[in-house]
Motif scaffolding. Structure first.
Motif, mmCIF file in Angstrom:
data_model
loop_
_atom_site.group_PDB
_atom_site.id
_atom_site.type_symbol
_atom_site.label_atom_id
_atom_site.label_comp_id
_atom_site.label_asym_id
_atom_site.label_seq_id
_atom_site.Cartn_x
_atom_site.Cartn_y
_atom_site.Cartn_z
ATOM 1 N N THR A 1 12.776 3.770 -39.884
ATOM 2 C CA THR A 1 12.204 4.858 -39.812
ATOM 3 C C THR A 1 12.520 6.124 -39.527
ATOM 4 N N ARG A 2 12.025 6.844 -39.403
ATOM 5 C CA ARG A 2 12.225 8.061 -38.786
ATOM 6 C C ARG A 2 13.120 8.349 -37.626
ATOM 7 N N GLU A 3 12.679 7.493 -36.563
ATOM 8 C CA GLU A 3 13.311 7.083 -35.428
ATOM 9 C C GLU A 3 15.043 6.619 -35.183
ATOM 10 N N GLY A 4 14.949 5.824 -36.085
ATOM 11 C CA GLY A 4 16.516 5.235 -36.706
ATOM 12 C C GLY A 4 17.088 6.006 -36.900
ATOM 13 N N GLY B 1 20.208 -1.360 -41.428
ATOM 14 C CA GLY B 1 18.190 -0.836 -42.718
ATOM 15 C C GLY B 1 19.061 -0.405 -43.383
ATOM 16 N N LEU B 2 20.279 0.260 -43.286
ATOM 17 C CA LEU B 2 20.314 0.637 -44.098
ATOM 18 C C LEU B 2 21.245 1.022 -45.394
ATOM 19 N N GLU B 3 22.058 -0.092 -45.146
ATOM 20 C CA GLU B 3 22.950 -1.046 -45.615
ATOM 21 C C GLU B 3 22.734 -0.625 -47.365
ATOM 22 N N ALA C 1 11.401 7.824 -49.287
ATOM 23 C CA ALA C 1 10.327 8.676 -49.182
ATOM 24 C C ALA C 1 10.031 6.878 -50.088
ATOM 25 N N ARG C 2 8.536 7.067 -51.028
ATOM 26 C CA ARG C 2 8.107 5.605 -51.184
ATOM 27 C C ARG C 2 7.940 5.836 -52.631
ATOM 28 N N LEU C 3 8.422 5.298 -53.262
ATOM 29 C CA LEU C 3 8.437 5.701 -55.176
ATOM 30 C C LEU C 3 6.929 4.505 -55.274
ATOM 31 N N GLU C 4 5.918 4.887 -56.501
ATOM 32 C CA GLU C 4 4.935 4.456 -56.891
ATOM 33 C C GLU C 4 5.061 4.202 -58.110
ATOM 34 N N GLY D 1 7.057 11.755 -47.156
ATOM 35 C CA GLY D 1 8.190 11.367 -46.478
ATOM 36 C C GLY D 1 9.175 11.595 -44.907
ATOM 37 N N PHE D 2 10.676 12.180 -45.416
ATOM 38 C CA PHE D 2 11.058 12.915 -44.578
ATOM 39 C C PHE D 2 12.638 13.303 -44.859
ATOM 40 N N THR D 3 12.967 14.432 -43.780
ATOM 41 C CA THR D 3 13.768 14.923 -44.718
ATOM 42 C C THR D 3 14.727 14.696 -43.147
#
Length: 386
Positions: A60-63, A91-93, A15-18, A381-383
């Motif tokens: 991304t969700r796909e990644g 990308g997740l490091e 999710a993106r924080l604001e 976002g996504f889970t």
């Protein structure tokens, strides 16, 4: 230090924080106003034993789906953590470094110091930082005196927040003002910030490639008594012009460093750092990544060059980038873009007297407000679960 267990990663949330800055940020030499908002994309990983780690990530969700269910030691190896990330997991490091360090029960800065065999002071661990908020906020003003006073007042705001070092955006004549008028104003602003910051502050300027070699010389000559610490992205990277600038400064006794590398850096930048054509390397902390930065920092230490990872607009970099100093001896500054975002608790970090004190907490020393983050995940976002 090897991980004792290798549980699978069974959940990925994103999710993106604001968040917002204390004031809206204006232009740089080439871009319009940057605004007041910050929106860091935060990903949290959960392993099957319930451990979690989170950090900035644009996966991304796909990644994420392609990597879900992998054992942790496929995604991250402590033994190789300072030499290269594992393939698609780059990308997740930041979530992975947070997770691995929490499992080791150490702050990231101590974890990476152990990987490279570096001794750190017991506590506290402080890293120099600078206020990067002095943007070109004065284009609505016709008076150079008023413009200089405005940017100096912004520096004083940073001083109250604990900063003692400041970076100023310059290059008004590249786009926003006529060249001579813009350059004259740049000089007035630099002098005003030096006066406001005091004689012991490190003051830097960043032209975002808005100068030519000759304009660079003019500004450095007219501000020589301000003792600028570095000039960043003076013009588009060019080894011949940088060498010319080096010789010119040496002849005049100007000790300002040359810093570069923030954006689409020249492929030869590290060679220039090795040859001391460039003094400070500034690859972005997020785009380059934590693992690659460890390797870059090791090289810069060997060559006697300095490391100052770029960070702007992402909030998370205020905190995460300083942990590189645990392994990089010539880490120079954390670039601090003051902002806050509901849902991210960074209260364990303190900026005082020009330093940020890194917390003695596992991982990056940050925490998420669970209800707030979960709501953002559900709304926008996504889970993914294994």
């Amino acid at each position: 230090m090897e991980l004792k267990r290798s549980p699978r990663i069974v959940k990925v949330e994103a999710a993106r924080l604001e968040g917002v800055r204390p004031r809206a940020a204006g232009c740089n030499a080439r871009l319009p106003a940057h605004g007041i908002a910050v929106r860091p994309p935060i990903v949290r990983l959960t392993t099957e034993d319930g451990a979690t780690g989170f950090g900035v990530s644009r996966v991304t969700r796909e990644g994420a789906a392609a990597l879900l269910g992998a054992p942790l030691d496929v995604a991250f190896s402590a033994a190789a953590g300072n030499t290269g990330a594992a393939g698609d997991w780059v990308g997740l490091e930041y979530p992975l470094w947070d997770l691995a360090s929490k499992r080791a029960g150490q702050p990231v800065f101590r974890y990476v110091a152990g990987l490279v065999g570096r001794d750190l002071p017991a506590t506290p661990f402080r890293v120099p930082c600078y206020d990067t908020s002095l943007y070109i906020d004065d284009l609505h003003l016709t008076s150079d005196d008023e413009a200089a006073a405005l940017i100096a007042s912004e520096a004083r705001e940073g001083y109250v927040r604990g900063h003692r070092n400041f970076k100023i955006k310059v290059g008004r004549g590249a786009r926003h003002m006529p060249v001579d008028q813009g350059t004259t104003r740049d000089v007035r602003v630099i002098r005003a910030v030096r006066d406001a910051a005091g004689p012991h502050a490190q003051v830097m300027i960043d032209a975002n490639n808005g100068y030519t070699l000759n304009l660079t010389k003019r500004v450095l000559d007219e501000t020589a008594d301000c003792r600028l610490f570095w000039i960043e992205e003076a013009f588009h990277e060019d080894a011949v012009l940088y060498q010319d600038l080096k010789h010119w400064m040496a002849a005049r006794g100007i000790a300002t460093l040359i810093a570069d590398g923030e954006g689409a850096a020249h492929p030869a930048l590290m060679e220039w750092a090795r040859d001391h054509t460039v003094d400070v390397v500034q690859y972005d902390y997020s785009g380059t990544g934590f693992t690659r930065w460890l390797g870059i920092g090791r090289q810069l230490d060997e060559w006697g060059a300095q490391a100052a990872p770029h960070h702007y607009g992402g909030l998370y970099g205020n905190f995460a980038s300083g942990h590189l100093a645990g392994a990089i001896a010539r880490f120079t500054f954390v670039e601090w873009d003051e902002a806050s975002a509901p849902g991210l608790d960074a209260s364990a970090y303190r900026v005082e007297d020009g330093y940020v004190t890194l917390p003695e907490l596992p991982g990056f020393g940050l925490s998420l407000d669970e209800p707030h983050y979960s709501r953002l995940v559900a709304e926008s976002g996504f889970t993914l679960t294994a």
